[in-house]
Design a protein around this motif. Structure first.
Motif, short mmCIF file in Angstrom:
data_model
loop_
_atom_site.label_atom_id
_atom_site.label_comp_id
_atom_site.label_asym_id
_atom_site.label_seq_id
_atom_site.Cartn_x
_atom_site.Cartn_y
_atom_site.Cartn_z
N PRO A 165 0.83 -1.15 0.07
CA PRO A 165 -0.03 -0.17 -0.04
C PRO A 165 0.86 1.42 -0.06
O PRO A 165 1.75 1.37 0.58
CB PRO A 165 -0.74 -0.03 1.29
CG PRO A 165 -0.96 -1.65 1.51
CD PRO A 165 0.47 -1.99 1.18
N ALA A 166 0.57 2.28 -1.04
CA ALA A 166 1.19 3.41 -1.07
C ALA A 166 0.10 4.58 -1.54
O ALA A 166 -0.61 4.02 -2.54
CB ALA A 166 2.45 3.45 -2.01
N PRO A 167 0.27 5.64 -1.18
CA PRO A 167 -0.54 6.84 -1.77
C PRO A 167 -0.45 7.03 -3.41
O PRO A 167 0.50 6.55 -3.84
CB PRO A 167 -0.29 8.19 -0.98
CG PRO A 167 0.67 7.45 0.21
CD PRO A 167 1.29 6.13 0.03
N ASP A 197 -7.07 0.47 1.38
CA ASP A 197 -5.85 0.32 2.37
C ASP A 197 -4.75 1.32 2.31
O ASP A 197 -3.83 1.45 2.78
CB ASP A 197 -5.32 -1.08 2.26
CG ASP A 197 -4.57 -1.32 1.02
OD1 ASP A 197 -4.79 -0.53 -0.02
OD2 ASP A 197 -3.86 -2.39 0.76
N ARG A 198 -5.13 2.64 1.51
CA ARG A 198 -3.99 3.58 1.11
C ARG A 198 -4.94 4.92 0.81
O ARG A 198 -6.04 4.66 0.31
CB ARG A 198 -3.18 3.11 0.27
CG ARG A 198 -3.73 3.07 -1.36
CD ARG A 198 -3.17 2.37 -2.27
NE ARG A 198 -3.44 1.18 -1.92
CZ ARG A 198 -2.89 0.02 -2.60
NH1 ARG A 198 -1.85 0.08 -3.50
NH2 ARG A 198 -2.81 -1.37 -2.22
N THR A 219 -6.08 7.45 -1.46
CA THR A 219 -6.08 7.23 -3.22
C THR A 219 -7.08 8.56 -3.50
O THR A 219 -8.02 8.83 -2.93
CB THR A 219 -6.87 5.88 -3.64
OG1 THR A 219 -6.26 5.01 -2.89
CG2 THR A 219 -7.13 5.89 -4.91
#
Length: 200
Positions: free
Chosen positions: A76-78, A105-106, A108
């Motif tokens: 997960p990463a923006p 989970d990030r 978005t």
């Protein structure tokens, strides 16, 4: 306020052009995550002069499927996902049903340039905004020109979060730019019946 009611956005903002609306939005989102560009994304929504984009040969549908698969497999990463709402050269609307499956989970953000759809597509010409179905965790930002279907020299930013519009109001882009000519906006908010007849 009128644009927010028309589209169902939490808040909206008008500026002097669709290009300024796009640039103001992407600059405000510069630190919001990795940018993912759909094929053919209009330069108004580019963060950099020549962003890394999907191969032009890839269809929007293929790009979206590949992006969705990649997002669900990676850590997960923006992310900021940028796309046009339609293909103006082929008069083909893109299907955004896939956005309902975006990971939750990030952070978005879905940024869509609707300059060539707004005023024609969507309920009462409201464009793509009211048609998008995304998880509650996904922030939606739509930028658009008002000069195409609406005939008003100006642009707008529509947001699912009022906080982003307030941030844009405090930006140098907004403070230093000319507004839409007030007389045009006066006519615009009173011309609903005329626009309805023109769409028919």
């Amino acid at each position: 306020a009128y644009l927010a009611r028309l589209t169902g956005a939490a808040a909206a903002l008008t500026v002097s052009s669709g290009y300024l609306a796009g640039q103001m939005a992407v600059k405000a989102l510069a630190g919001a995550g990795r940018f993912e560009y759909a094929p053919g994304t209009h330069p108004a929504a580019w963060l950099t002069e020549a962003p890394a984009a999907a191969p032009e040969a890839a269809s929007h549908e293929t790009w979206a499927a590949n992006l969705l698969e990649h997002l669900h497999q990676e850590a997960p990463a923006p992310v900021v996902i940028v796309s046009n709402s339609l293909d103006p050269l082929r008069a083909c609307r893109y299907d955004f049903a896939w956005t309902a499956q975006l990971p939750t989970d990030r952070p978005t953000t879905l940024l869509i340039d609707d300059s060539r759809g707004f005023g024609i597509t969507g309920p009462s010409g409201a464009g793509i905004f009211p048609e998008l179905r995304v998880p509650p965790s996904v922030r939606v930002v739509v930028v658009t020109s008002l000069g195409k279907a609406c005939g008003v020299p100006g642009g707008a930013v529509l947001c699912s979060e009022a906080g982003l519009v307030e941030e844009l109001r405090r930006s140098g882009f907004f403070a230093a730019s000319s507004p839409v000519v007030p007389a045009y906006l006066w006519a615009f908010v009173r011309a609903e019946e005329l626009y309805c007849a023109a769409r028919q």
